[in-house]
Design a protein around this motif. Sequence first.
Motif, short mmCIF file in Angstrom:
data_model
loop_
_atom_site.label_atom_id
_atom_site.label_comp_id
_atom_site.label_asym_id
_atom_site.label_seq_id
_atom_site.Cartn_x
_atom_site.Cartn_y
_atom_site.Cartn_z
N ALA A 463 32.17 -44.78 -8.71
CA ALA A 463 31.45 -46.03 -8.40
C ALA A 463 31.13 -46.80 -9.67
O ALA A 463 30.99 -48.02 -9.65
CB ALA A 463 30.17 -45.70 -7.64
N SER A 464 30.98 -46.09 -10.78
CA SER A 464 30.67 -46.74 -12.06
C SER A 464 31.93 -46.82 -12.91
O SER A 464 32.52 -45.80 -13.27
CB SER A 464 29.59 -45.94 -12.82
OG SER A 464 29.44 -46.42 -14.13
N PRO A 465 32.37 -48.01 -13.26
CA PRO A 465 33.58 -48.15 -14.08
C PRO A 465 33.43 -47.57 -15.48
O PRO A 465 34.42 -47.26 -16.14
CB PRO A 465 33.82 -49.66 -14.12
CG PRO A 465 32.50 -50.28 -13.81
CD PRO A 465 31.78 -49.32 -12.91
N SER A 466 32.19 -47.43 -15.95
CA SER A 466 31.98 -46.93 -17.31
C SER A 466 31.70 -45.42 -17.35
O SER A 466 31.37 -44.88 -18.41
CB SER A 466 30.81 -47.67 -17.96
OG SER A 466 29.62 -47.48 -17.21
N ALA A 467 31.81 -44.74 -16.23
CA ALA A 467 31.49 -43.31 -16.18
C ALA A 467 32.49 -42.50 -16.98
O ALA A 467 33.71 -42.61 -16.78
CB ALA A 467 31.46 -42.83 -14.73
N GLN A 468 31.99 -41.67 -17.91
CA GLN A 468 32.83 -40.76 -18.69
C GLN A 468 32.67 -39.35 -18.13
O GLN A 468 31.56 -38.92 -17.84
CB GLN A 468 32.41 -40.75 -20.16
CG GLN A 468 32.37 -42.09 -20.84
CD GLN A 468 31.83 -41.94 -22.25
OE1 GLN A 468 32.34 -41.18 -23.06
NE2 GLN A 468 30.77 -42.67 -22.55
#
Length: 490
Positions: A463-468
């Motif tokens: 859901a989060s494009p910046s999730a690592q």
Amino acid sequence: MAGDPERWRRRGLGEEDRISELPDALRLQILSLLPLKSAIRTGVLSSRWRDLWAQRWPEPSSVDICFPSGAGAGAGAAASRAELLAAIDRRGKRRMDCLSLAFHAGQLTPPDIKRFVEYAAACDVEELRLRLDGGGGRGSRGGTRRPGALAVHFPIGSKLLARLSLRGLHLTASANAMVATLEVIHFHSVSLTDAALKRVVAACPRLRELELRYCRHLRRIDFTTDGSANLRSLTVVDCSRATELRVPTAPRLRSFRFSGAFLCSNIFGSTAECLEHLYLCSGGPETGLPRTNLPSAVPRLSNLTVLTLCSIALQYVSASAANTVMERSMHSLRELQLLMFGMANSNLADIYSFLKACPCPQLERLFLQLPTNTYDSFTTNYLAVAEEEPPEGGLENLWLVKMTNFKGYRNEMRLVDFLLRKASCLNKLVLIDPKEVHPQGLRKHSEALPHFLKTDVLLIERASPSAQIIFDESISPQIQPLHSEVFVRI
């Protein structure tokens, strides 16, 4: 202009600091009139005050005595004892901040302990630490006082004592005593009765921190008639014979940590509005599910900011919340840590049930310690908890998730999938595989997460494009929960 620019700047603004301009001797005299805690705080006034507090008493201002292990009770131990006693005699009865004494069974006699304690009192010590190793500590049954056991009598006698730490000793206490300065008490493997503990607490109106670990003679920890008005932190760890904890009034309590067989308590009656940090762990799955009201009160603690629950406590909370019609919101919770003894379907259902029944809209950090066993051995569902569907929302502010002992089992993967799909602000998901423990304390790192499993995790929709998604353990030590001390092995 010559001189200190900061000094001239303050003069230009009419802020001349005349106290800092005093000679060191006068400033040390001022510091000698302050309690240790206040003296340390003067270090923020200016660079001239920094670390000056450590010189307020003649050297050494703190005395740390540690008997080497293995000395036994022979001639070597007698010589060491005589040398240390001679050293404190040479120092004289000058003021000191801290006296720390660590020794092993057989190295000191009761008269020696009495002499050290009396010396500390004569020096008006502010912090006293006495530690006996190998004298029937954590692993012993504890309780009764053995003939010749080393004992300390309370009160200690120092009119400035602020911190007291005892380990492995027997404690007796006088009735109607008063120690107006004592603020912090730590008892570890101390043999004392319920009555002695009540007397100690009643004697300390300023007590703000109490820690009881492995005090296995205690049966009823009861502060009903004693002063706990200023108590801010209470820790109870594996006091295995205790069956009740009574703290009816603790209006300033901010932190409560409990580990061991769950018991009955009224501690949340007066602290529901002020408690901020809570740690509840049953001590292990083998303790079963005794009658208790501790975990069931968790949903009412709406001001919690940090919460740690073991999987058994989670079962209680989920079952209690399921039977409550009114939805509870933990609107202040910022950090949640779950210590999972198993990851069967029922355990996953408990996690989902908790997040649905107790929404945590401000939750930012989630830590999960998964079981270290290589299979789901703890699968018994002690309470009738129905299967739960994942919650639809409530993780909008979650930005960090860390799972330790991650093995990629089915329910672990289901939880990872749920978190990645629902946490819209997630920044880091850290997955740490378990380590094999070998004899001689060696740790062998095996490739517990094969490449195909890592690939499966990386392909999950986010859901989060910046999730690592991080599998590297090298950054792991920098990311720790606030309740980093876990009292039980998962």
